[in-house]
Design a protein around this motif. Structure first.
Motif, PDB file in Angstrom:
ATOM      1  N   SER B  81       0.932  -1.263   0.043  1.00 44.41           N
ATOM      2  CA  SER B  81      -0.057  -0.021   0.018  1.00 44.41           C
ATOM      3  C   SER B  81       0.839   1.331  -0.088  1.00 44.41           C
ATOM      4  O   SER B  81       0.569   2.316  -0.619  1.00 44.41           O
ATOM      5  CB  SER B  81      -0.912  -0.058   1.222  1.00 44.41           C
ATOM      6  N   ALA B  82       1.866   1.490   0.955  1.00 45.29           N
ATOM      7  CA  ALA B  82       2.699   2.532   0.795  1.00 45.29           C
ATOM      8  C   ALA B  82       3.507   2.660  -0.384  1.00 45.29           C
ATOM      9  O   ALA B  82       3.606   3.933  -0.856  1.00 45.29           O
ATOM     10  CB  ALA B  82       3.711   2.225   1.852  1.00 45.29           C
ATOM     11  N   VAL B  83       4.142   1.654  -0.972  1.00 45.58           N
ATOM     12  CA  VAL B  83       4.823   2.046  -2.344  1.00 45.58           C
ATOM     13  C   VAL B  83       3.671   2.513  -3.471  1.00 45.58           C
ATOM     14  O   VAL B  83       4.197   2.813  -4.424  1.00 45.58           O
ATOM     15  CB  VAL B  83       5.914   0.788  -2.712  1.00 45.58           C
ATOM     16  N   GLU B  84       2.572   1.672  -3.519  1.00 44.31           N
ATOM     17  CA  GLU B  84       1.867   1.893  -4.463  1.00 44.31           C
ATOM     18  C   GLU B  84       1.287   3.461  -4.326  1.00 44.31           C
ATOM     19  O   GLU B  84       0.713   4.155  -5.351  1.00 44.31           O
ATOM     20  CB  GLU B  84       0.470   1.117  -4.554  1.00 44.31           C
ATOM     21  N   THR B  85       0.934   3.951  -3.106  1.00 43.24           N
ATOM     22  CA  THR B  85       0.286   5.323  -2.714  1.00 43.24           C
ATOM     23  C   THR B  85       1.432   6.501  -2.849  1.00 43.24           C
ATOM     24  O   THR B  85       0.998   7.631  -3.015  1.00 43.24           O
ATOM     25  CB  THR B  85      -0.448   5.308  -1.841  1.00 43.24           C
ATOM     26  N   LEU B  86       2.784   6.041  -2.913  1.00 43.47           N
ATOM     27  CA  LEU B  86       4.007   6.904  -2.934  1.00 43.47           C
ATOM     28  C   LEU B  86       4.709   6.588  -4.256  1.00 43.47           C
ATOM     29  O   LEU B  86       5.967   6.076  -4.078  1.00 43.47           O
ATOM     30  CB  LEU B  86       4.583   7.029  -1.649  1.00 43.47           C
ATOM     31  N   PRO B  87       4.255   6.774  -5.431  1.00 39.49           N
ATOM     32  CA  PRO B  87       4.770   6.001  -6.633  1.00 39.49           C
ATOM     33  C   PRO B  87       6.106   6.399  -7.017  1.00 39.49           C
ATOM     34  O   PRO B  87       7.248   5.736  -7.426  1.00 39.49           O
ATOM     35  CB  PRO B  87       4.050   6.604  -7.571  1.00 39.49           C
ATOM     36  N   GLY B  88       6.398   7.664  -6.448  1.00 37.76           N
ATOM     37  CA  GLY B  88       7.878   8.337  -6.829  1.00 37.76           C
ATOM     38  C   GLY B  88       8.889   7.655  -6.068  1.00 37.76           C
ATOM     39  O   GLY B  88      10.058   7.761  -6.226  1.00 37.76           O
ATOM     40  N   LYS B  89       8.564   7.055  -4.748  1.00 40.98           N
ATOM     41  CA  LYS B  89       9.547   6.886  -3.588  1.00 40.98           C
ATOM     42  C   LYS B  89       9.989   5.290  -3.573  1.00 40.98           C
ATOM     43  O   LYS B  89       9.340   4.744  -3.729  1.00 40.98           O
ATOM     44  CB  LYS B  89       8.918   7.125  -2.403  1.00 40.98           C
ATOM     45  N   LYS B  90      11.130   5.433  -3.702  1.00 33.76           N
ATOM     46  CA  LYS B  90      11.953   4.228  -4.130  1.00 33.76           C
ATOM     47  C   LYS B  90      12.792   3.549  -2.880  1.00 33.76           C
ATOM     48  O   LYS B  90      13.730   2.918  -3.170  1.00 33.76           O
ATOM     49  CB  LYS B  90      12.579   3.978  -5.340  1.00 33.76           C
ATOM     50  N   HIS B  91      12.302   3.994  -1.563  1.00 31.34           N
ATOM     51  CA  HIS B  91      13.357   3.689  -0.606  1.00 31.34           C
ATOM     52  C   HIS B  91      12.212   3.120   0.497  1.00 31.34           C
ATOM     53  O   HIS B  91      11.471   3.563   0.751  1.00 31.34           O
ATOM     54  CB  HIS B  91      14.147   4.745  -0.095  1.00 31.34           C
ATOM     55  N   ILE B  92      12.772   1.974   1.239  1.00 31.95           N
ATOM     56  CA  ILE B  92      12.254   1.388   2.361  1.00 31.95           C
ATOM     57  C   ILE B  92      13.169   1.261   3.355  1.00 31.95           C
ATOM     58  O   ILE B  92      14.327   0.706   3.112  1.00 31.95           O
ATOM     59  CB  ILE B  92      11.487  -0.128   1.963  1.00 31.95           C
ATOM     60  N   ILE B  93      12.654   1.526   4.656  1.00 29.26           N
ATOM     61  CA  ILE B  93      13.559   1.224   5.874  1.00 29.26           C
ATOM     62  C   ILE B  93      12.911   0.116   6.631  1.00 29.26           C
ATOM     63  O   ILE B  93      11.630   0.297   7.124  1.00 29.26           O
ATOM     64  CB  ILE B  93      13.713   2.517   6.702  1.00 29.26           C
ATOM     65  N   THR B  94      13.830  -0.688   7.241  1.00 22.47           N
ATOM     66  CA  THR B  94      13.156  -2.026   7.783  1.00 22.47           C
ATOM     67  C   THR B  94      14.531  -2.323   8.823  1.00 22.47           C
ATOM     68  O   THR B  94      15.392  -1.698   9.116  1.00 22.47           O
ATOM     69  CB  THR B  94      12.495  -2.956   7.247  1.00 22.47           C
ATOM     70  N   THR B  95      14.260  -3.560   9.567  1.00 28.23           N
ATOM     71  CA  THR B  95      15.330  -3.830  10.381  1.00 28.23           C
ATOM     72  C   THR B  95      15.854  -5.141  10.001  1.00 28.23           C
ATOM     73  O   THR B  95      15.222  -5.970   9.231  1.00 28.23           O
ATOM     74  CB  THR B  95      15.051  -4.097  11.965  1.00 28.23           C
ATOM     75  N   ARG B  96      17.105  -5.702  10.532  1.00 28.10           N
ATOM     76  CA  ARG B  96      17.602  -6.924   9.964  1.00 28.10           C
ATOM     77  C   ARG B  96      16.969  -8.146  10.752  1.00 28.10           C
ATOM     78  O   ARG B  96      17.243  -9.219  10.456  1.00 28.10           O
ATOM     79  CB  ARG B  96      19.157  -7.086  10.318  1.00 28.10           C
ATOM     80  N   VAL B  97      16.126  -7.905  11.780  1.00 27.60           N
ATOM     81  CA  VAL B  97      15.470  -9.087  12.505  1.00 27.60           C
ATOM     82  C   VAL B  97      13.926  -9.285  12.323  1.00 27.60           C
ATOM     83  O   VAL B  97      13.417  -9.704  12.991  1.00 27.60           O
ATOM     84  CB  VAL B  97      15.748  -8.874  14.009  1.00 27.60           C
ATOM     85  N   GLU B  98      13.652  -8.587  11.227  1.00 23.61           N
ATOM     86  CA  GLU B  98      11.936  -8.581  11.249  1.00 23.61           C
ATOM     87  C   GLU B  98      11.425 -10.123  10.719  1.00 23.61           C
ATOM     88  O   GLU B  98      12.416 -10.964  10.349  1.00 23.61           O
ATOM     89  CB  GLU B  98      11.559  -7.878   9.777  1.00 23.61           C
ATOM     90  N   HIS B  99      10.418 -10.352  10.950  1.00 25.70           N
ATOM     91  CA  HIS B  99      10.043 -11.620  10.528  1.00 25.70           C
ATOM     92  C   HIS B  99       9.789 -11.885   8.780  1.00 25.70           C
ATOM     93  O   HIS B  99      10.070 -10.822   8.157  1.00 25.70           O
ATOM     94  CB  HIS B  99       8.426 -11.715  10.836  1.00 25.70           C
ATOM     95  N   PRO B 100       9.999 -12.880   8.289  1.00 21.51           N
ATOM     96  CA  PRO B 100      10.242 -13.223   6.902  1.00 21.51           C
ATOM     97  C   PRO B 100       9.063 -12.445   6.044  1.00 21.51           C
ATOM     98  O   PRO B 100       9.068 -12.264   5.180  1.00 21.51           O
ATOM     99  CB  PRO B 100      10.136 -14.700   6.654  1.00 21.51           C
ATOM    100  N   ALA B 101       7.660 -12.422   6.689  1.00 18.98           N
ATOM    101  CA  ALA B 101       6.676 -11.639   6.174  1.00 18.98           C
ATOM    102  C   ALA B 101       6.884 -10.337   5.699  1.00 18.98           C
ATOM    103  O   ALA B 101       6.532  -9.686   4.568  1.00 18.98           O
ATOM    104  CB  ALA B 101       5.585 -11.595   7.024  1.00 18.98           C
ATOM    105  N   VAL B 102       7.925  -9.547   6.531  1.00 18.81           N
ATOM    106  CA  VAL B 102       8.268  -8.525   5.981  1.00 18.81           C
ATOM    107  C   VAL B 102       9.689  -8.480   5.364  1.00 18.81           C
ATOM    108  O   VAL B 102       9.803  -7.678   4.206  1.00 18.81           O
ATOM    109  CB  VAL B 102       8.615  -7.552   7.384  1.00 18.81           C
ATOM    110  N   LEU B 103      10.544  -9.250   5.723  1.00 19.55           N
ATOM    111  CA  LEU B 103      11.885  -9.146   5.243  1.00 19.55           C
ATOM    112  C   LEU B 103      11.926  -9.720   3.944  1.00 19.55           C
ATOM    113  O   LEU B 103      12.533  -8.981   3.037  1.00 19.55           O
ATOM    114  CB  LEU B 103      12.793 -10.094   6.168  1.00 19.55           C
TER     115      LEU B 103
END
Lengths: 277, 392
Positions: B81-103
């Motif tokens: 949803s985030a990347v579809e609603t902000l089409p110009g933006k191509k950067h995501i921040i997360t952590t190394r220890v997320e669940h595989p569902a995010v990672l």
């Protein structure tokens, strides 16, 4: 949950021949705590007959590693050293009623410990580390071992090689190399094409660096969610930036070195790859 | 022998109250909530009640909750949803220890050309919110940081992250799958845009999840089709499970304070007991900021799968971050990101408790475990190293 046979479970829950042998005639040690499994095999050998009187083990590892060690000691006890050397990793797995495919490396570890112990007894020179070419840096697996196991166990895919040797099961960077070794073992030899042109202008060199990075290096890194970008090419200096999961990775020095190796192999021996500061 | 189930971060027993609430909707009330007739319409009313129950668990408004099929779908939806609603933006921040569902969804977007920043964690498995400041830029579409880690139970300072993003056009999502129902969550106090919940982690059945989407947040659906969930998640509703999740959320909310005390006491007794009776054991994770039900303990010089299979002989269920249990050849990405020492990284065991665990069960584990650890250490060739590293 692993699908272990009853024999594996039994050998894991009640392993035979556990422990050290005081004044053992031979000791074979393989694996390491870093890699997640290790086996130390102790043998008592009759000097006259060359028979294995007693075999004991200590193992750090999962259920199938412990079961394989127990099976090994039972298989070799009472055998002469030459008879023992004919025991294969498949014999160990068969003794246990089979092992899950991903666990075959546990039986290989058993066979290797046996070889190491017998070499130790016969006074074979200790292998110099670094003398053999290491293909898988994560699990320290040599080309020699990959060739040996692939030939002995008829391994034809990278995945099978990983199951038997662990090679390629870490960062995965060496998988194309394992593929090459398999091609070399199992296919009819093709005449080698020269890999790189003998003379190049600067522009040709830059173009070739770019081509190798695009066609060979980036796909391998991207397969593991990493990436690399060429920032600048100045003479023989290639400045790159690591991207994706490679950026800030503790193994980035290894990655850079392998990029350099690849570029030297395909373009020119004097290339130096540096990370953007 | 009865099963001692200490693997509640993997999944939980559906509460009897939950099953009771669900049953009528698997039998006589089988209508489609979208139908015009009363037979279907009465089902719609119960779904709206369940929505209010889930909203109450995190102090949200009912219309801010949409039902999904699982935690993974909620996480995937938030990122997409985030990347579809902000089409110009191509950067995501997360952590190394997320669940595989995010990672793994981030890895996927990485292959599609997105730049992904994976924030590191320290030796306690804790993130530094200040690291976010340098990482976020004008291209950042979304920051996704889990509320609590599934392996260690470490709770991240999500409250401290939100103000750093204030006033910037960046979505903030948190995967609260492990936190929901275990610790208080309040979206009025923690200004996230989106928050993921999974039913089967809080005594609802498997196959149901929820995504909180703050009012006024631009949204793009992941599953496209009919007009269900106001067009935000197509597909005929999983009616009985939605009602089950509602009931589970209500149970969790009403008993939360009591359960935090109860589980914390059981967990601490288990953890302290094991640390006292098993030498060379260490806790992985920030114990000052941790879910009350989770203990992640490494038993050095032995391997986790072997411990689990020995425990299995006593019908005790736990899990491990060792390589042999992950199906790969490398130990857990969470423990590796924490730089857990090599002597300990292969021997981690996670015990995760629920309201259904008892003191007697903890007694049994405390009785059985030292024996298992000792036996496996006697098998290990590193016994000498262990003794050499002993202090006193």
């Amino acid at each position: 949950m692993w699908d272990y046979t009853d024999k594996v479970k039994e050998a894991f829950l009640r392993p035979k021949n556990v422990g050290e042998i005081e004044n053992a005639d031979a000791i074979g040690e393989v694996g390491s705590i870093v890699c997640g499994d290790a086996l130390k095999l102790y043998l008592k050998i009759d000097k006259e007959t060359g028979k294995i009187l007693e075999a004991r083990f200590q193992t750090f590892g999962c259920a199938s590693a412990i079961a394989s060690s127990s099976a090994l000691t039972e298989l070799i006890r009472g055998k002469t050293l030459d008879e023992a050397l004919s025991v294969t990793n498949k014999d160990i797995a068969d003794f246990l009623g089979g092992l899950p495919a991903q666990k075959m490396h546990c039986s290989v570890m058993g066979r290797e410990a046996l070889e190491a112990a017998i070499a130790n007894y016969r006074g074979a020179p200790v292998q110099q580390s670094g003398a053999e070419r290491v293909v898988c840096k994560c699990f320290d697996v040599t080309e020699d071992k990959i060739r040996r196991e692939a030939t002995a166990n008829h391994l034809t895919t990278v995945e099978e090689v990983t199951n038997f040797t662990k090679a390629g099961g870490g960062c995965g960077e060496c998988r194309p190399e394992i593929e090459k070794i398999l091609l070399d073992i199992w296919s009819v030899q093709q005449p080698l094409k020269p890999l790189r042109p003998s003379k190049m202008t600067n522009l040709q060199k830059i173009a070739l660096v770019q081509e190798v990075v695009e066609s060979d290096i980036r796909p391998r890194l991207q397969a593991d969610n990493g990436d690399v970008e060429i920032i600048d090419i100045d003479g023989n200096r290639v400045v790159v930036a690591l991207r994706g999961i490679c950026s800030g990775c503790s193994m980035s020095a290894v990655t850079l070195r392998s990029i350099q190796e690849k570029l030297r192999e395909r373009v020119s021996d004097d290339l130096i790859v540096e990370e953007e500061k | 022998m009865t099963t001692i189930y200490l693997d509640n971060n993997a999944t939980t027993r559906p509460a009897p109250e939950v099953l009771e609430a669900m049953m009528p909707y698997l039998t006589e009330f089988y209508g489609n909530p979208s139908s015009m007739h009363t037979f279907g319409g009465q089902v719609r009313k119960r779904i709206e009640e369940a929505r209010a129950q889930v909203a109450a668990l995190i102090n949200a408004e009912p219309e801010e909750i949409l039902f999904t099929s699982c935690g993974t779908e909620s996480d995937n939806t938030a990122l997409l949803s985030a990347v579809e609603t902000l089409p110009g933006k191509k950067h995501i921040i997360t952590t190394r220890v997320e669940h595989p569902a995010v990672l793994n969804f981030c890895h996927y977007l990485g292959r599609k050309g997105f730049r992904i920043t994976y924030l590191p964690v320290d030796a306690l498995g804790q993130i530094d919110p200040a690291a976010l400041d340098g990482a976020a830029d004008d291209a950042t579409a979304i920051v996704s940081i889990m509320f609590a880690n599934n392996e260690t139970g470490v709770i991240f300072p999500v409250e401290a992250v939100a103000p750093l993003l204030h006033g910037r056009d960046i979505f903030f999502h948190t995967d609260a799958v492990q936190a929901a129902g275990k610790i208080p969550l309040d979206v009025k106090k923690t200004p996230v845009h989106m928050l993921s919940i999974s039913g089967h982690k809080l005594h609802a059945p498997k196959g149901i999840g929820a995504l909180y989407v703050r009012k006024g947040t631009r949204f793009h659906p992941y599953i496209i089709g009919g007009h269900q969930e106001h067009g935000r998640r197509a597909g005929t509703e999983n009616v009985a499970s939605i009602i089950g999740l509602g009931k589970a959320a209500e149970l969790a909310r009403t008993n939360l304070a009591e359960e935090i005390t109860y589980l914390g006491r059981l967990r601490d007794r288990l953890e302290q007991g094991l640390l006292n009776s098993c030498p060379h054991a260490r806790v992985n994770g920030d114990i000052a900021n941790r879910l009350p039900n989770t203990a992640n303990i490494s038993f050095e010089y032995i391997e986790g799968e072997a411990i689990l299979l020995r425990l299995n002989e006593y019908d005790i269920c736990a899990s491990s971050g060792s390589a042999c249990t992950s199906g790969s050849l490398e130990p857990s990405h969470v423990l590796r990101a924490m730089d857990v020492p090599y002597t300990a990284v292969h021997g981690s065991i996670r015990f995760s408790l629920s309201r259904y665990n008892t003191d007697q069960e903890i007694d049994t584990v405390l009785e059985v475990m030292p024996k298992i650890i000792q036996e496996l250490r006697e098998l290990s060739p590193f016994g000498r190293d262990m003794k050499a590293n002993s202090h006193g």
